[in-house]
Design a protein around this motif. Structure first.
Motif, PDB file in Angstrom:
ATOM      1  N   ILE A  49       0.822  -1.213   0.000  1.00  0.00           N
ATOM      2  CA  ILE A  49       0.000   0.000   0.000  1.00  0.00           C
ATOM      3  C   ILE A  49       0.860   1.268   0.000  1.00  0.00           C
ATOM      4  O   ILE A  49       1.649   1.493   0.917  1.00  0.00           O
ATOM      5  CB  ILE A  49      -0.941   0.016   1.231  1.00  0.00           C
ATOM      6  N   ASP A  50       0.707   2.079  -1.024  1.00  0.00           N
ATOM      7  CA  ASP A  50       1.130   3.481  -1.081  1.00  0.00           C
ATOM      8  C   ASP A  50       2.560   3.759  -0.626  1.00  0.00           C
ATOM      9  O   ASP A  50       2.820   4.746   0.066  1.00  0.00           O
ATOM     10  CB  ASP A  50       0.159   4.356  -0.280  1.00  0.00           C
ATOM     11  N   MET A  51       3.486   2.921  -1.046  1.00  0.00           N
ATOM     12  CA  MET A  51       4.901   3.161  -0.742  1.00  0.00           C
ATOM     13  C   MET A  51       5.435   4.200  -1.737  1.00  0.00           C
ATOM     14  O   MET A  51       6.226   3.895  -2.624  1.00  0.00           O
ATOM     15  CB  MET A  51       5.694   1.858  -0.790  1.00  0.00           C
ATOM     16  N   GLN A  52       4.994   5.424  -1.539  1.00  0.00           N
ATOM     17  CA  GLN A  52       5.261   6.514  -2.473  1.00  0.00           C
ATOM     18  C   GLN A  52       6.121   7.593  -1.819  1.00  0.00           C
ATOM     19  O   GLN A  52       6.069   7.804  -0.606  1.00  0.00           O
ATOM     20  CB  GLN A  52       3.935   7.136  -2.915  1.00  0.00           C
ATOM     21  N   ASN A  53       6.846   8.293  -2.652  1.00  0.00           N
ATOM     22  CA  ASN A  53       7.723   9.363  -2.167  1.00  0.00           C
ATOM     23  C   ASN A  53       6.991  10.358  -1.271  1.00  0.00           C
ATOM     24  O   ASN A  53       7.550  10.835  -0.285  1.00  0.00           O
ATOM     25  CB  ASN A  53       8.352  10.113  -3.347  1.00  0.00           C
ATOM     26  N   ASP A  89      10.985  11.376   7.889  1.00  0.00           N
ATOM     27  CA  ASP A  89      11.847  10.782   8.917  1.00  0.00           C
ATOM     28  C   ASP A  89      11.108   9.763   9.784  1.00  0.00           C
ATOM     29  O   ASP A  89      11.724   8.872  10.346  1.00  0.00           O
ATOM     30  CB  ASP A  89      12.450  11.871   9.810  1.00  0.00           C
ATOM     31  N   ARG A  90       9.797   9.879   9.886  1.00  0.00           N
ATOM     32  CA  ARG A  90       9.013   8.950  10.715  1.00  0.00           C
ATOM     33  C   ARG A  90       8.622   7.677   9.978  1.00  0.00           C
ATOM     34  O   ARG A  90       8.254   6.693  10.602  1.00  0.00           O
ATOM     35  CB  ARG A  90       7.775   9.661  11.246  1.00  0.00           C
ATOM     36  N   SER A  91       8.672   7.684   8.650  1.00  0.00           N
ATOM     37  CA  SER A  91       8.238   6.507   7.887  1.00  0.00           C
ATOM     38  C   SER A  91       9.357   5.839   7.099  1.00  0.00           C
ATOM     39  O   SER A  91       9.214   4.693   6.674  1.00  0.00           O
ATOM     40  CB  SER A  91       7.112   6.897   6.926  1.00  0.00           C
ATOM     41  N   ARG A  92      10.453   6.533   6.911  1.00  0.00           N
ATOM     42  CA  ARG A  92      11.556   6.013   6.083  1.00  0.00           C
ATOM     43  C   ARG A  92      12.068   4.656   6.546  1.00  0.00           C
ATOM     44  O   ARG A  92      12.447   3.806   5.750  1.00  0.00           O
ATOM     45  CB  ARG A  92      12.696   7.028   6.096  1.00  0.00           C
ATOM     46  N   GLY A  93      12.046   4.416   7.834  1.00  0.00           N
ATOM     47  CA  GLY A  93      12.582   3.178   8.386  1.00  0.00           C
ATOM     48  C   GLY A  93      11.861   1.917   7.960  1.00  0.00           C
ATOM     49  O   GLY A  93      12.420   0.818   8.064  1.00  0.00           O
ATOM     50  N   VAL A  94      10.644   2.027   7.463  1.00  0.00           N
ATOM     51  CA  VAL A  94       9.893   0.831   7.063  1.00  0.00           C
ATOM     52  C   VAL A  94      10.296   0.339   5.669  1.00  0.00           C
ATOM     53  O   VAL A  94      10.057  -0.816   5.327  1.00  0.00           O
ATOM     54  CB  VAL A  94       8.365   1.082   7.163  1.00  0.00           C
ATOM     55  N   ILE A  95      10.949   1.191   4.891  1.00  0.00           N
ATOM     56  CA  ILE A  95      11.282   0.813   3.508  1.00  0.00           C
ATOM     57  C   ILE A  95      12.074  -0.493   3.438  1.00  0.00           C
ATOM     58  O   ILE A  95      11.693  -1.398   2.680  1.00  0.00           O
ATOM     59  CB  ILE A  95      12.002   1.961   2.768  1.00  0.00           C
ATOM     60  N   PRO A  96      13.167  -0.665   4.188  1.00  0.00           N
ATOM     61  CA  PRO A  96      13.924  -1.919   4.063  1.00  0.00           C
ATOM     62  C   PRO A  96      13.101  -3.164   4.408  1.00  0.00           C
ATOM     63  O   PRO A  96      13.249  -4.206   3.762  1.00  0.00           O
ATOM     64  CB  PRO A  96      15.087  -1.753   5.057  1.00  0.00           C
ATOM     65  N   LYS A  97      12.217  -3.069   5.382  1.00  0.00           N
ATOM     66  CA  LYS A  97      11.397  -4.226   5.769  1.00  0.00           C
ATOM     67  C   LYS A  97      10.396  -4.560   4.665  1.00  0.00           C
ATOM     68  O   LYS A  97      10.143  -5.732   4.367  1.00  0.00           O
ATOM     69  CB  LYS A  97      10.681  -3.949   7.092  1.00  0.00           C
ATOM     70  N   VAL A  98       9.816  -3.541   4.019  1.00  0.00           N
ATOM     71  CA  VAL A  98       8.893  -3.792   2.903  1.00  0.00           C
ATOM     72  C   VAL A  98       9.657  -4.407   1.733  1.00  0.00           C
ATOM     73  O   VAL A  98       9.178  -5.369   1.117  1.00  0.00           O
ATOM     74  CB  VAL A  98       8.149  -2.504   2.485  1.00  0.00           C
ATOM     75  N   GLY A 150       2.815  -1.604   4.103  1.00  0.00           N
ATOM     76  CA  GLY A 150       3.011  -0.301   3.475  1.00  0.00           C
ATOM     77  C   GLY A 150       2.646   0.857   4.378  1.00  0.00           C
ATOM     78  O   GLY A 150       2.773   0.801   5.593  1.00  0.00           O
ATOM     79  N   LEU A 151       2.147   1.920   3.743  1.00  0.00           N
ATOM     80  CA  LEU A 151       1.847   3.179   4.420  1.00  0.00           C
ATOM     81  C   LEU A 151       0.419   3.625   4.125  1.00  0.00           C
ATOM     82  O   LEU A 151      -0.066   3.432   3.032  1.00  0.00           O
ATOM     83  CB  LEU A 151       2.806   4.272   3.930  1.00  0.00           C
ATOM     84  N   SER A 204       4.791  -2.235   7.943  1.00  0.00           N
ATOM     85  CA  SER A 204       3.845  -1.132   7.804  1.00  0.00           C
ATOM     86  C   SER A 204       4.350  -0.010   8.695  1.00  0.00           C
ATOM     87  O   SER A 204       5.040  -0.254   9.686  1.00  0.00           O
ATOM     88  CB  SER A 204       2.440  -1.542   8.231  1.00  0.00           C
ATOM     89  N   GLY A 205       3.989   1.198   8.349  1.00  0.00           N
ATOM     90  CA  GLY A 205       4.419   2.345   9.132  1.00  0.00           C
ATOM     91  C   GLY A 205       3.552   3.538   8.824  1.00  0.00           C
ATOM     92  O   GLY A 205       2.588   3.446   8.063  1.00  0.00           O
ATOM     93  N   SER A 206       3.927   4.664   9.420  1.00  0.00           N
ATOM     94  CA  SER A 206       3.135   5.872   9.234  1.00  0.00           C
ATOM     95  C   SER A 206       4.009   7.101   9.135  1.00  0.00           C
ATOM     96  O   SER A 206       4.944   7.265   9.927  1.00  0.00           O
ATOM     97  CB  SER A 206       2.170   6.050  10.405  1.00  0.00           C
ATOM     98  N   HIS A 207       3.676   7.964   8.185  1.00  0.00           N
ATOM     99  CA  HIS A 207       4.356   9.250   8.110  1.00  0.00           C
ATOM    100  C   HIS A 207       3.927  10.138   9.280  1.00  0.00           C
ATOM    101  O   HIS A 207       4.532  11.166   9.531  1.00  0.00           O
ATOM    102  CB  HIS A 207       4.117   9.928   6.751  1.00  0.00           C
ATOM    103  N   GLY A 208       2.908   9.695  10.030  1.00  0.00           N
ATOM    104  CA  GLY A 208       2.490  10.375  11.251  1.00  0.00           C
ATOM    105  C   GLY A 208       3.303   9.954  12.459  1.00  0.00           C
ATOM    106  O   GLY A 208       3.086  10.472  13.552  1.00  0.00           O
ATOM    107  N   GLY A 209       4.193   8.988  12.291  1.00  0.00           N
ATOM    108  CA  GLY A 209       5.058   8.549  13.370  1.00  0.00           C
ATOM    109  C   GLY A 209       4.564   7.299  14.076  1.00  0.00           C
ATOM    110  O   GLY A 209       3.511   6.739  13.753  1.00  0.00           O
ATOM    111  N   GLN A 210       5.336   6.864  15.058  1.00  0.00           N
ATOM    112  CA  GLN A 210       5.053   5.635  15.799  1.00  0.00           C
ATOM    113  C   GLN A 210       3.697   5.673  16.513  1.00  0.00           C
ATOM    114  O   GLN A 210       2.981   4.670  16.500  1.00  0.00           O
ATOM    115  CB  GLN A 210       6.195   5.328  16.780  1.00  0.00           C
ATOM    116  N   PRO A 211       3.291   6.786  17.130  1.00  0.00           N
ATOM    117  CA  PRO A 211       1.967   6.794  17.770  1.00  0.00           C
ATOM    118  C   PRO A 211       0.823   6.523  16.777  1.00  0.00           C
ATOM    119  O   PRO A 211      -0.118   5.807  17.097  1.00  0.00           O
ATOM    120  CB  PRO A 211       1.861   8.196  18.382  1.00  0.00           C
TER     121      PRO A 211
END
Length: 179
Positions: free
Chosen positions: A11-15, A20-29, A116-117, A144-151
């Motif tokens: 889902i929506d792995m787009q630029n 900084d809050r979502s970049r870390g999920v890229i390698p796992k995806v 994804g995101l 999966s992750g969020s550009h809104g951060g961990q919370p």
């Protein structure tokens, strides 16, 4: 799982959703997609496209992800998207646009594995929509992750447990075992 027909839905792995809050999920995806590709099962990518006067603009006051480079799949996954079963463009939160719903029905998929995101919005909505279509959703928590951060990510997981069942939240390692 021999009776199931599973697809990985990225889902929506787009630029436009990477910060900084979502970049870390890229390698796992990337790792999950590469593993899934070795199984020979289908991979589908989604790309969200916002537009002028969308509900996202009017109600949330969010006007990003309307054009390239924001709408493009992140470089680390672009080659994989090029080999995917499909890339579904959508203007809604869910994978289940008319194109996503039609593809799932046409292929006879029973299980959809989502990553994804963003966990609390597009990933969650897609998983819930799969559940309501009598499909079996799986949400890969560490891919999966969020550009809104961990919370925001944790909030999405909390709600997902209530909506689709705690047993449907799995890790990338679980995917290797189950699929």
């Amino acid at each position: 799982m021999s009776e199931t027909r599973a697809a990985l839905i990225v889902i929506d792995m787009q630029n436009g959703f990477i910060n900084d809050r979502s970049r870390g999920v890229i390698p796992k995806v990337v790792e999950l997609v590469e593993h899934w590709e070795t199984t020979g099962r289908p991979v589908v990518f989604t790309r969200y496209h916002n537009y002028p006067d969308s509900p996202f603009e009017r109600l949330i006051h969010w006007s990003s992800v309307q054009s390239p480079p924001e709408t493009e799949i992140v470089p680390e996954l672009a080659e994989h998207a090029g080999r995917a079963k499909a890339v579904i463009d959508k203007k809604i939160y869910s994978y289940f646009s008319s194109a996503g719903a039609a593809l799932t029905e046409q292929e006879g998929w029973t299980d959809l594995v989502f990553c994804g995101l963003a966990t609390e919005s597009c990933v969650l909505k897609s998983a819930v929509d799969a559940f309501e279509r009598d499909l079996t959703p799986w949400l890969v928590t560490d891919a999966s992750g969020s550009h809104g951060g961990q919370p925001a990510h944790e909030a999405g997981l909390l709600v997902a447990r209530r909506f689709i069942g705690a047993g449907q939240l799995i890790t990338a390692e679980d995917v290797r075992i189950k699929f």
